[in-house]
Scaffold this motif. Structure first.
Motif, mmCIF file in Angstrom:
data_model
loop_
_atom_site.group_PDB
_atom_site.id
_atom_site.type_symbol
_atom_site.label_atom_id
_atom_site.label_comp_id
_atom_site.label_asym_id
_atom_site.label_seq_id
_atom_site.Cartn_x
_atom_site.Cartn_y
_atom_site.Cartn_z
ATOM 1 N N UNK A 48 -13.240 -31.472 -17.547
ATOM 2 C CA UNK A 48 -11.951 -31.624 -16.860
ATOM 3 C C UNK A 48 -12.145 -32.026 -15.402
ATOM 4 N N UNK A 49 -13.127 -31.449 -14.752
ATOM 5 C CA UNK A 49 -13.403 -31.808 -13.353
ATOM 6 C C UNK A 49 -13.876 -33.250 -13.242
ATOM 7 N N UNK A 50 -14.686 -33.696 -14.185
ATOM 8 C CA UNK A 50 -15.182 -35.068 -14.147
ATOM 9 C C UNK A 50 -14.051 -36.070 -14.390
ATOM 10 N N UNK A 51 -13.178 -35.772 -15.332
ATOM 11 C CA UNK A 51 -12.080 -36.695 -15.651
ATOM 12 C C UNK A 51 -11.077 -36.763 -14.509
ATOM 13 N N UNK A 52 -10.708 -35.640 -13.943
ATOM 14 C CA UNK A 52 -9.721 -35.638 -12.861
ATOM 15 C C UNK A 52 -10.275 -36.307 -11.610
ATOM 16 N N UNK A 53 -11.559 -36.234 -11.386
ATOM 17 C CA UNK A 53 -12.158 -36.878 -10.214
ATOM 18 C C UNK A 53 -12.166 -38.391 -10.331
ATOM 19 N N UNK A 54 -12.346 -38.948 -11.509
ATOM 20 C CA UNK A 54 -12.401 -40.396 -11.674
ATOM 21 C C UNK A 54 -11.025 -41.032 -11.657
ATOM 22 N N UNK A 55 -9.989 -40.354 -12.146
ATOM 23 C CA UNK A 55 -8.670 -40.969 -12.180
ATOM 24 C C UNK A 55 -8.086 -41.124 -10.776
ATOM 25 N N UNK A 56 -8.339 -40.212 -9.883
ATOM 26 C CA UNK A 56 -7.837 -40.324 -8.515
ATOM 27 C C UNK A 56 -8.487 -41.501 -7.802
ATOM 28 N N UNK A 57 -9.743 -41.755 -8.065
ATOM 29 C CA UNK A 57 -10.442 -42.869 -7.429
ATOM 30 C C UNK A 57 -9.878 -44.203 -7.916
ATOM 31 N N UNK A 58 -9.559 -44.302 -9.192
ATOM 32 C CA UNK A 58 -9.052 -45.554 -9.756
ATOM 33 C C UNK A 58 -7.692 -45.919 -9.175
ATOM 34 N N UNK A 59 -6.872 -44.959 -8.835
ATOM 35 C CA UNK A 59 -5.547 -45.235 -8.295
ATOM 36 C C UNK A 59 -5.604 -45.809 -6.879
ATOM 37 N N UNK A 60 -6.642 -45.556 -6.142
ATOM 38 C CA UNK A 60 -6.734 -46.025 -4.770
ATOM 39 C C UNK A 60 -6.984 -47.524 -4.671
#
Length: 102
Positions: A48-60
Motif C-alpha cells: 500500500x505504501x509503494x502504490x500510494x507513493x507512485x500515484x502522487x508522483x504521476x499526477x505532478x
C-alpha cells in the motif's frame, strides 16, 4: 498440576518437534497461526505504501494549459478555457493561460 510453556516469541520448530504433551501441541498451533496473519499484514502495508507513493508522483507531471486566479492564489488544473470559466465561483475569479514551462 502446573502447566508451563515457553512464551510465544521463543517457540520455534525445535520446540514444536519436541512437543509431547497435548497442551504443548496446542501452544505450537496457536503460535504458528499467529505468525501468518502478521506477515500478511506487513506485506499488505508495504504494498500500500509503494502504490500510494507512485500515484502522487504521476499526477505532478500533467500539464494543464489554463489556470484560475482567485485572489492571490493560482490553480492550474484546467484543460480548456471553458472548463475554467465553468468553475468560477466569484465574478472576481479569472481564467488565464498557464505561463509555466512544460
Amino acid at each position: 498440576m502446573t502447566i508451563s510453556f515457553a512464551p510465544f516469541d521463543e517457540i520455534d520448530d525445535t520446540f514444536c518437534q519436541s512437543a509431547v504433551k497435548p497442551y504443548e501441541w496446542v501452544v505450537c498451533l496457536v503460535a504458528q497461526q499467529m505468525e501468518t496473519p502478521m506477515r500478511l499484514m506487513t506485506i499488505a502495508a508495504l504494498l500500500a505504501a509503494m502504490i500510494s507513493g507512485t500515484s502522487a508522483f504521476a499526477q505532478q507531471s500533467v500539464f494543464h494549459p489554463f489556470c484560475m486566479q482567485r485572489g492571490s492564489s493560482t490553480e492550474c488544473a484546467y484543460d480548456t478555457m471553458a472548463q475554467c470559466m465553468e468553475s468560477k465561483m466569484n465574478p472576481a475569479d479569472s481564467c488565464i493561460p498557464n505561463q509555466s514551462n512544460r
